[in-house]
Design a protein around this motif. Structure first.
Motif, PDB file in Angstrom:
ATOM      1  N   ALA B 175       0.821  -1.215   0.000  1.00 51.65           N
ATOM      2  CA  ALA B 175       0.000   0.000   0.000  1.00 51.65           C
ATOM      3  C   ALA B 175       0.852   1.260   0.000  1.00 51.65           C
ATOM      4  O   ALA B 175       0.402   2.328  -0.413  1.00 51.65           O
ATOM      5  CB  ALA B 175      -0.933   0.008   1.202  1.00 51.65           C
ATOM      6  N   ASP B 178       3.715  -0.409  -4.345  1.00 52.00           N
ATOM      7  CA  ASP B 178       3.237  -0.572  -5.722  1.00 52.00           C
ATOM      8  C   ASP B 178       1.815  -1.107  -5.804  1.00 52.00           C
ATOM      9  O   ASP B 178       1.428  -1.697  -6.799  1.00 52.00           O
ATOM     10  CB  ASP B 178       4.180  -1.501  -6.485  1.00 52.00           C
ATOM     11  CG  ASP B 178       4.173  -2.913  -5.903  1.00 52.00           C
ATOM     12  OD1 ASP B 178       3.703  -3.087  -4.756  1.00 52.00           O
ATOM     13  OD2 ASP B 178       4.623  -3.834  -6.593  1.00 52.00           O
ATOM     14  N   LEU B 179       1.024  -0.900  -4.761  1.00 55.37           N
ATOM     15  CA  LEU B 179      -0.324  -1.495  -4.752  1.00 55.37           C
ATOM     16  C   LEU B 179      -1.194  -0.953  -5.887  1.00 55.37           C
ATOM     17  O   LEU B 179      -1.886  -1.722  -6.568  1.00 55.37           O
ATOM     18  CB  LEU B 179      -0.998  -1.246  -3.397  1.00 55.37           C
ATOM     19  CG  LEU B 179      -2.436  -1.775  -3.270  1.00 55.37           C
ATOM     20  CD1 LEU B 179      -2.486  -3.286  -3.513  1.00 55.37           C
ATOM     21  CD2 LEU B 179      -3.021  -1.451  -1.895  1.00 55.37           C
ATOM     22  N   SER B 180      -1.163   0.348  -6.109  1.00 49.46           N
ATOM     23  CA  SER B 180      -2.016   0.912  -7.156  1.00 49.46           C
ATOM     24  C   SER B 180      -1.583   0.425  -8.529  1.00 49.46           C
ATOM     25  O   SER B 180      -2.401   0.170  -9.408  1.00 49.46           O
ATOM     26  CB  SER B 180      -1.953   2.440  -7.113  1.00 49.46           C
ATOM     27  OG  SER B 180      -2.285   2.896  -5.823  1.00 49.46           O
ATOM     28  N   ARG B 334       6.940   2.694  -7.540  1.00 46.73           N
ATOM     29  CA  ARG B 334       6.258   3.307  -6.400  1.00 46.73           C
ATOM     30  C   ARG B 334       5.643   4.612  -6.912  1.00 46.73           C
ATOM     31  O   ARG B 334       4.944   4.641  -7.896  1.00 46.73           O
ATOM     32  CB  ARG B 334       7.311   3.528  -5.307  1.00 46.73           C
ATOM     33  CG  ARG B 334       6.757   3.617  -3.911  1.00 46.73           C
ATOM     34  CD  ARG B 334       7.904   3.837  -2.927  1.00 46.73           C
ATOM     35  NE  ARG B 334       7.410   4.016  -1.576  1.00 46.73           N
ATOM     36  CZ  ARG B 334       8.070   4.678  -0.646  1.00 46.73           C
ATOM     37  NH1 ARG B 334       9.239   5.215  -0.928  1.00 46.73           N
ATOM     38  NH2 ARG B 334       7.568   4.816   0.570  1.00 46.73           N
ATOM     39  N   SER B 339       1.602   4.402  -5.604  1.00 47.16           N
ATOM     40  CA  SER B 339       0.856   4.603  -4.358  1.00 47.16           C
ATOM     41  C   SER B 339       0.784   6.059  -3.913  1.00 47.16           C
ATOM     42  O   SER B 339       0.363   6.333  -2.802  1.00 47.16           O
ATOM     43  CB  SER B 339       1.518   3.799  -3.222  1.00 47.16           C
ATOM     44  OG  SER B 339       2.879   4.185  -3.080  1.00 47.16           O
ATOM     45  N   ALA B 402      -7.957  -3.547  -4.717  1.00 42.09           N
ATOM     46  CA  ALA B 402      -6.614  -3.844  -4.197  1.00 42.09           C
ATOM     47  C   ALA B 402      -6.189  -5.259  -4.570  1.00 42.09           C
ATOM     48  O   ALA B 402      -6.968  -6.214  -4.442  1.00 42.09           O
ATOM     49  CB  ALA B 402      -6.588  -3.663  -2.688  1.00 42.09           C
ATOM     50  N   SER B 408      -4.561  -4.315   1.342  1.00 44.53           N
ATOM     51  CA  SER B 408      -4.202  -2.973   1.777  1.00 44.53           C
ATOM     52  C   SER B 408      -3.885  -3.005   3.262  1.00 44.53           C
ATOM     53  O   SER B 408      -4.777  -3.111   4.100  1.00 44.53           O
ATOM     54  CB  SER B 408      -5.332  -1.980   1.527  1.00 44.53           C
ATOM     55  OG  SER B 408      -5.012  -0.758   2.162  1.00 44.53           O
ATOM     56  N   TYR B 435       4.957   3.415   6.243  1.00 46.53           N
ATOM     57  CA  TYR B 435       3.834   3.132   5.334  1.00 46.53           C
ATOM     58  C   TYR B 435       2.826   4.265   5.245  1.00 46.53           C
ATOM     59  O   TYR B 435       2.141   4.406   4.245  1.00 46.53           O
ATOM     60  CB  TYR B 435       3.093   1.869   5.770  1.00 46.53           C
ATOM     61  CG  TYR B 435       3.877   0.575   5.697  1.00 46.53           C
ATOM     62  CD1 TYR B 435       5.214   0.558   5.311  1.00 46.53           C
ATOM     63  CD2 TYR B 435       3.269  -0.632   6.007  1.00 46.53           C
ATOM     64  CE1 TYR B 435       5.926  -0.632   5.246  1.00 46.53           C
ATOM     65  CE2 TYR B 435       3.970  -1.828   5.949  1.00 46.53           C
ATOM     66  CZ  TYR B 435       5.301  -1.816   5.574  1.00 46.53           C
ATOM     67  OH  TYR B 435       5.988  -2.995   5.532  1.00 46.53           O
ATOM     68  N   TYR B 715      -8.478   1.486  -4.461  1.00 46.14           N
ATOM     69  CA  TYR B 715      -7.204   0.757  -4.593  1.00 46.14           C
ATOM     70  C   TYR B 715      -6.529   0.461  -3.254  1.00 46.14           C
ATOM     71  O   TYR B 715      -5.790  -0.503  -3.130  1.00 46.14           O
ATOM     72  CB  TYR B 715      -6.250   1.534  -5.496  1.00 46.14           C
ATOM     73  CG  TYR B 715      -6.677   1.531  -6.948  1.00 46.14           C
ATOM     74  CD1 TYR B 715      -6.435   0.420  -7.755  1.00 46.14           C
ATOM     75  CD2 TYR B 715      -7.316   2.627  -7.520  1.00 46.14           C
ATOM     76  CE1 TYR B 715      -6.812   0.402  -9.093  1.00 46.14           C
ATOM     77  CE2 TYR B 715      -7.704   2.625  -8.846  1.00 46.14           C
ATOM     78  CZ  TYR B 715      -7.452   1.509  -9.632  1.00 46.14           C
ATOM     79  OH  TYR B 715      -7.828   1.496 -10.939  1.00 46.14           O
ATOM     80  N   SER B 717      -4.212   2.397  -1.498  1.00 44.80           N
ATOM     81  CA  SER B 717      -2.828   2.826  -1.294  1.00 44.80           C
ATOM     82  C   SER B 717      -2.726   4.033  -0.361  1.00 44.80           C
ATOM     83  O   SER B 717      -3.716   4.670  -0.016  1.00 44.80           O
ATOM     84  CB  SER B 717      -2.178   3.171  -2.630  1.00 44.80           C
ATOM     85  OG  SER B 717      -1.876   1.990  -3.325  1.00 44.80           O
TER      86      SER B 717
END
Lengths: 286, 732, 179
Positions: B175, B178-180, B334, B339, B402, B408, B435, B715, B717
């Motif tokens: 989150a 590179d989550l998005s 990133r 995110s 996600a 997430s 984070y 998403y 993030s």
């Protein structure tokens, strides 16, 4: 990466004391010649000279930690005849030796130190003072150091501080002998005046020949060291003592003022070395 | 430990340099005295062994050279696909973690006064197990969760342990990473990432990705090779980062507006008919809907948003069209795509769609789905299968897009605050500092009934824990193999290369196995990590012994070939220009312009962050070698555009106070021409608040402190750059 | 006898500090013992900017001013023209540091002596083939070799790329820069 000065207060003190010692010895010789009756003042000079140089050498050894941890390495100090520092060790050694013998003979009082030995002391006293300037002068990293005026300034400052130290000692231990040394007061007066002129030329020339030189001068006169330069060196170390001496010539001795003036010269003399060491910026490479 | 002994004779014959090293002492690595002692006694034992770096997630392979079980030096393995024989500053420096004086030495328990006290492993295990049982008893296993920053053993054992307890709640740092990107890509192309074939490309655009500062050596080499062979490399970044050395152009975009740039370039391609119409027709679904939206996204429109002139946008689009299909927008990581913003996920979708217009998927020089090899099925007698948890990963209801592989973690924090998650385990995760907003996270994690952290040093996260369990460093343990995607897929091994430094530390596999035993689920861990590694490797025709010999092994038979039409693993089996899931999640069917949630005005700045090449997030700042560089070069400074600085009367090196809605701090400024005027750039590594990290503590500001806690809609993030700050010169 | 020198191509330097940390680790130096220092220069104005990263280290000058001023002979020009320090003679007076116009000599805080780049290729062994900085450089910005051998990589690269000492004839430096 910001530049960090290679040397600092300890080495400044070493250079200051070495010069002061040489100057004090010469002052003692001058007094002996011009005022043979002022034996107290002469003795002050001859006591100060070797002691401060020895203290200075000790400071050098404290700063040189590699040698401090392994004292036998100092033996190697004589192995590079091309190094100004090697000459310095020789010069200081000869000077300290001569000054100590002169002092011992003076203290024992049986025989006067032979004239040739005093002359060895005088010559090596000047060389000691000069050495402190040449040590910095041969280093072409720093335009503020790397010029012929600096050793001259250091010699004049050495004589000035040496004389101030002797006078100060005299004023404390035998003030009546110091009184009436008008001729010496005149010498004492001339030195700060010469110093101011030398300083002006040094800074003017250094500021004009290179970027690093200009930056170094700027650091002294308008940057981080401006307060120490203007108040410490110019006011306390040069102008105020000058004014005090002029006043003494016109209106007669004032012990308190004279002490203040001599202390001012000593403070200024130390700051001259300190600021020249720390304000010097290296040549711009890129 | 696999050792190839070097004889004393060859060692002595070798050189005076090494002899000096042995005799003169091991000043950097641990005890000088011991090295002296070793010299006095017998011949030193020199050895080499292959392993993998842990300074970042690239996991470069290297050969460790040791003397008497202590690390002497590292040399990158030429065969390793991540490093190609080179390690970076972080890799060399982080090796010192093993000998850090700030290592955790014993299991710790927080007492009533809030202080840590050393306890025995057995006591820690039994108390943790008791609390786990109590939480499961009252709230069910779904009230247990874990967070791990993926590493070979850490990922496997954390997941296995939590699943064995009956919970599916295993999260990663994604989150805030590179989550998005992964989630947006999944919606569009059904894969969580791809690899731009930079070396063979005619043009590659990097959006917020910075190979020269966030270094993977092989990627740097590829970029350099591409640049030297004439590929057009374009850097889209608010900051002219160090990658510019191998780039042709810097596009100094207003941060948070990359989506507008992509939409507008797409507009040009579609409006001029310069896209691969056949490819789009054959592979896409919903293109016409997107095309209809694109009509209004003219370069003139985008210029106002991005700060990039319409002429440049149009030229870039035309250059892409010219270079296609040997061209792509690089996958990013990133930042903008990953995110950072409210529109990161939508930006990720747009990137995939733009690449689709180029028809570059699996084309030489385009964007590739390279080959993968994974461990096959293991003997269930020796490696019992853990039953699938009844309740799926928590948080996906709230953030339905996600990536389910990572979830997430921020929603997990929220659930901890709300009491839905009551017990959490952390493995090599400094969530609390890295984070999202640390104050929020401290409060959220503070509500847990049980918080257990496994790490090598007292991280800010560990400070919050009820129990801290001391891990061995990566140089002191063997892990399960790491399978590496690529043109030729490979597998590499992290192996123990030095003697254990601290006797009461334990490797992650042992800790989880023993925790499982204490929690009554030890039946799922009846094997050693070596047995597991060997079994996994045997499913691909290797063995632990054979991999130890070489460090990295390749699967040449699985090598990638250009041209294959990918299987689009989406609900429609096509590249989704429109996505039903996105509509369901409250977004638009096709990626449209979505403004960042905050925009700076003329008096303030958007605070953006980024990496420096000497640090990995907050993980490496306590390494003396690396932190010394930070200090020597004053690298904690924030960057400010020279014009803006001049307007504000700020000079290089001045101290300023930076304030956001949630935090304020002072720091020196680097005045630079290399930054977009709307942004203030801060390195993302500093501001360590753990006093037990003696080197890192209190140095610099922490980016996350300034960022309010918020989550990217749909998403999940961290939206790490959705923050406005004001800047005031200190002493003015 | 060889005459060792190096070429540093700043056009390839990304300022990543890898050479410095590799030098630290492979030579077991203290964190403060930096044999390499970096100058960074921005060129141009926003948005048409560039950056030049310039790693500096001992230039192994043929007329090494550090060796000239060293009062104990601890610094000397050794085989291959490598400017070397014999630690057992160094008193730590720092005169060499003052004399070096490149400011690339550094005090070892634990011994009080002064040290510098050793062109460690000369003693490279056990998997290390050349100077650690050269070996570690991610972009091949560094080339080491014999300047007297016209066929060496470094000699050829100096000619081909027209590499020059960083500061003209300030000293007879043996590190050549492409800028």
């Amino acid at each position: 990466m910001t530049f960090v000065p290679v040397w600092g207060g300890i080495i400044a003190c070493y250079l200051f004391l070495a010069g002061l010692g040489g100057g004090a010895f010469i002052t003692a010789s001058l007094v002996k010649r011009m005022h043979p009756e002022a034996t107290g003042v002469v003795r002050v000079g001859r006591v100060i000279a070797p002691i401060v140089v020895i203290v200075g050498l000790c400071l050098l050894m404290v700063d040189a930690r590699g040698g401090l941890y392994n004292p036998l390495r100092f033996v190697f100090l004589l192995t590079n005849p091309g190094s100004v520092m090697t000459w310095g060790v020789v010069i200081l050694a000869v000077f300290v030796l001569a000054a100590l013998i002169v002092l011992l003979m003076d203290l024992i009082g049986k025989n006067e130190a032979p004239a040739w030995l005093v002359w060895v002391g005088n010559v090596f006293g000047i060389l000691t003072a000069a050495y402190t300037g040449v040590l910095l002068g041969v280093v072409n990293t720093f335009p503020l150091w790397n010029n012929a005026l600096l050793p001259v300034l250091f010699i004049v400052s050495a004589l000035s501080t040496g004389m101030a130290a002797v006078m100060l000692g005299g004023l404390i231990t035998c003030p009546e002998q110091v009184k009436g040394m008008v001729d010496l007061t005149k010498v004492h007066l001339v030195l700060p005046a010469i110093e101011i002129v030398l300083f002006f030329f040094l800074l003017f020339i250094v500021a004009h020949v290179s970027t690093a030189g200009a930056a170094s001068v700027a650091a002294m006169v308008s940057g981080g060291y401006a307060l120490a330069f203007w108040v410490g060196i110019m006011a306390v170390g040069l102008v105020i003592p000058l004014v005090i001496e002029i006043r003494a010539l016109r209106s007669g001795d004032n012990r308190g003022l004279a002490i203040a003036g001599d202390v001012g010269v000593l403070i200024g003399g130390y700051l001259v070395r300190y600021i020249i060491i720390v304000a010097a910026l290296p040549v711009v490479l890129l | 430990m696999s050792e190839k002994a070097i004889t004393r004779r060859s060692f002595l014959a070798g050189s005076a340099g090494v002899a000096t090293l042995v005799a003169g002492g091991f000043v950097g690595f641990g005890s000088w005295k011991q090295a002296k002692a070793a010299e006095k006694t017998e011949q030193p034992v020199l050895a080499t062994a292959h392993s993998m770096c842990n300074a970042c997630s690239s996991k470069c392979g290297f050969t460790a050279y040791t003397i008497d079980g202590k690390l002497r030096k590292l040399i990158g393995d030429a065969e390793n696909p991540m490093c190609k024989g080179k390690l970076c500053a972080r890799g060399y420096g982080y090796s010192q973690i093993a000998y850090s004086k700030d290592r955790l030495t014993d299991p710790l328990r927080k007492n009533e006064r809030g202080e840590f006290e050393a306890v025995s492993w057995d006591q820690a295990y039994s108390e943790i197990a008791e609390k786990v049982a109590s939480i499961i008893g009252s709230d069910g296993p779904q009230a247990i969760a874990a967070v791990q920053d993926p590493r070979p053993s850490g990922k496997y054992y954390t997941t296995r342990f939590v699943n064995a307890l009956g919970s599916a709640n295993v999260y990663t740092h994604a989150a805030a990473c590179d989550l998005s990107r992964a989630s947006g890509f999944l919606q569009t192309i059904g894969a969580s990432t791809y690899s731009s074939d930079i070396v063979n490309s005619k043009m590659t655009m990097f959006i917020g990705r910075n190979y020269a500062d966030a270094i993977r050596p092989s990627s740097v080499a590829q970029l350099q090779q591409a640049h030297e062979s004439g590929a057009r490399i374009v850097i889209v970044d608010p900051r002219c980062n160090n990658t510019i050395a191998f780039a042709d152009e810097w596009v100094p975009i207003n941060p948070g507006t990359d989506l507008a740039l992509i939409l507008s370039m797409a507009h040009v391609l579609v409006a001029k008919g310069l896209y691969d119409q056949e490819y789009v027709k054959a592979n896409g679904v919903g293109f016409d809907d997107w095309a209809a939206k694109l009509v209004s996204y003219t370069p003139t429109w985008a210029e106002r948003i991005t700060g990039i002139s319409a002429g440049i946008i149009e030229r870039l689009a035309l250059e892409f069209a010219e270079a296609a299909p040997a061209a792509s927008i690089e996958q990013g990581w990133r930042a903008a795509i990953g995110s950072a913003y409210r529109n990161s996920g939508e930006t990720a979708r747009a990137v995939c769609l733009f690449n689709t217009l180029l028809g570059c998927w699996n084309q030489k020089g385009g964007a590739l789905f390279t080959s993968t090899v994974n461990s096959g099925a293991l003997d269930e007698g020796r490696f019992p299968k853990v039953p699938k948890p009844a309740v799926p990963l928590l948080g996906l209801d709230d953030y339905p897009l996600a990536n389910p592989a990572t979830g997430s973690v921020l929603q997990a924090a929220k659930l901890a605050k709300d009491g839905a998650i009551k017990g959490m385990f952390f493995y090599q995760s400094n969530m609390a500092a890295g984070y999202a907003n640390p104050a929020y996270l401290a409060e959220a994690l503070g509500s847990l009934d049980l918080m257990v952290v496994i790490d090598v040093q007292m991280s800010e996260t560990a400070m919050l824990a009820d129990y801290v369990l001391p891990d061995t460093s990566y140089l002191e343990r063997t892990e399960i193999p790491e399978f590496i995607d690529g043109m030729v897929p490979a597998v590499a091994l992290r192996d123990q290369v030095i003697d254990k430094v601290l006797p009461n530390t334990r490797p992650v596999d042992q800790i989880y196995g023993e925790l499982a035993e204490a929690c009554g689920v030890g039946e799922y861990f009846p094997f050693t990590v070596e047995e597991l590694a060997d079994a996994q490797l045997r499913t691909v025709g290797l063995s632990l012994e054979s991999l130890r010999e070489v460090g990295t092994s390749f699967f040449a038979d699985k090598a990638y070939a250009y041209g294959a039409v990918p299987i689009w693993n989406t609900p429609t089996g096509k590249i989704q220009f429109t996505s039903d899931a996105c509509v369901k999640a409250g977004l638009t069917a096709t990626p449209e312009w979505l403004a960042p949630s905050v925009m700076p005005g003329s008096d303030d700045f958007r605070l953006i962050g980024g990496k420096q090449p000497i640090h990995s997030h907050t993980q490496t700042t306590n390494i003396e070698d690396l932190m010394q560089i930070t200090k020597d070069y004053d690298l904690t400074r924030v960057w400010m555009n020279a014009d803006r600085a001049a307007q504000m009367g700020i000079s290089d090196g001045d101290t300023v106070q930076i304030s956001s809605s949630v935090h304020s701090g002072t720091v020196r400024v680097k005045v630079t021409e290399r930054l977009n005027p709307t942004a203030l750039w801060i390195p993302s590594h500093y501001g360590c608040s753990s006093p037990e990290q003696h080197t890192a503590y209190g140095v610099g500001l922490r980016q996350m402190d300034f960022v309010p806690f918020h989550i990217e809609p749909a998403y999940g993030s961290a939206m790490t750059e959705e923050v406005i700050v004001t800047v005031k010169k200190v002493g003015a | 006898m060889a005459r060792y020198g190096m070429l540093i191509n700043t056009k390839k330097c990304i300022g990543c500090y890898t050479c410095l940390v590799a030098c630290h680790r492979q030579n077991n130096l203290l964190p403060t013992e930096n044999f390499i220092r970096f100058e960074e220069r921005e060129t141009g104005t926003y948005p048409n900017v560039g950056v030049e990263n310039i790693p500096l280290q001992c230039m192994h000058c043929e007329d090494a001013p550090c060796a000239a001023v060293c009062p104990t002979g601890a610094t000397y020009i050794g085989p291959g023209g490598v400017v070397a320090v014999e630690e057992g003679r160094c008193i730590g007076c720092k005169y060499c540091m003052a004399a070096c116009p490149y400011q690339v000599r550094v005090v070892n805080e634990s011994t009080g002596t002064v040290d510098k780049c050793r062109f460690c290729t000369v003693t490279a062994t056990d998997g290390t083939k050349t100077c650690s900085c050269v070996e570690a450089c991610l972009t091949g910005a560094r080339t080491f070799g014999d300047l007297d051998d016209p066929e060496s990589d470094v000699s050829k690269a100096i000619v081909e790329l027209n590499a020059k000492p960083i500061a003209g004839d300030l000293t007879k430096a043996k590190i050549f820069y492409v800028r």
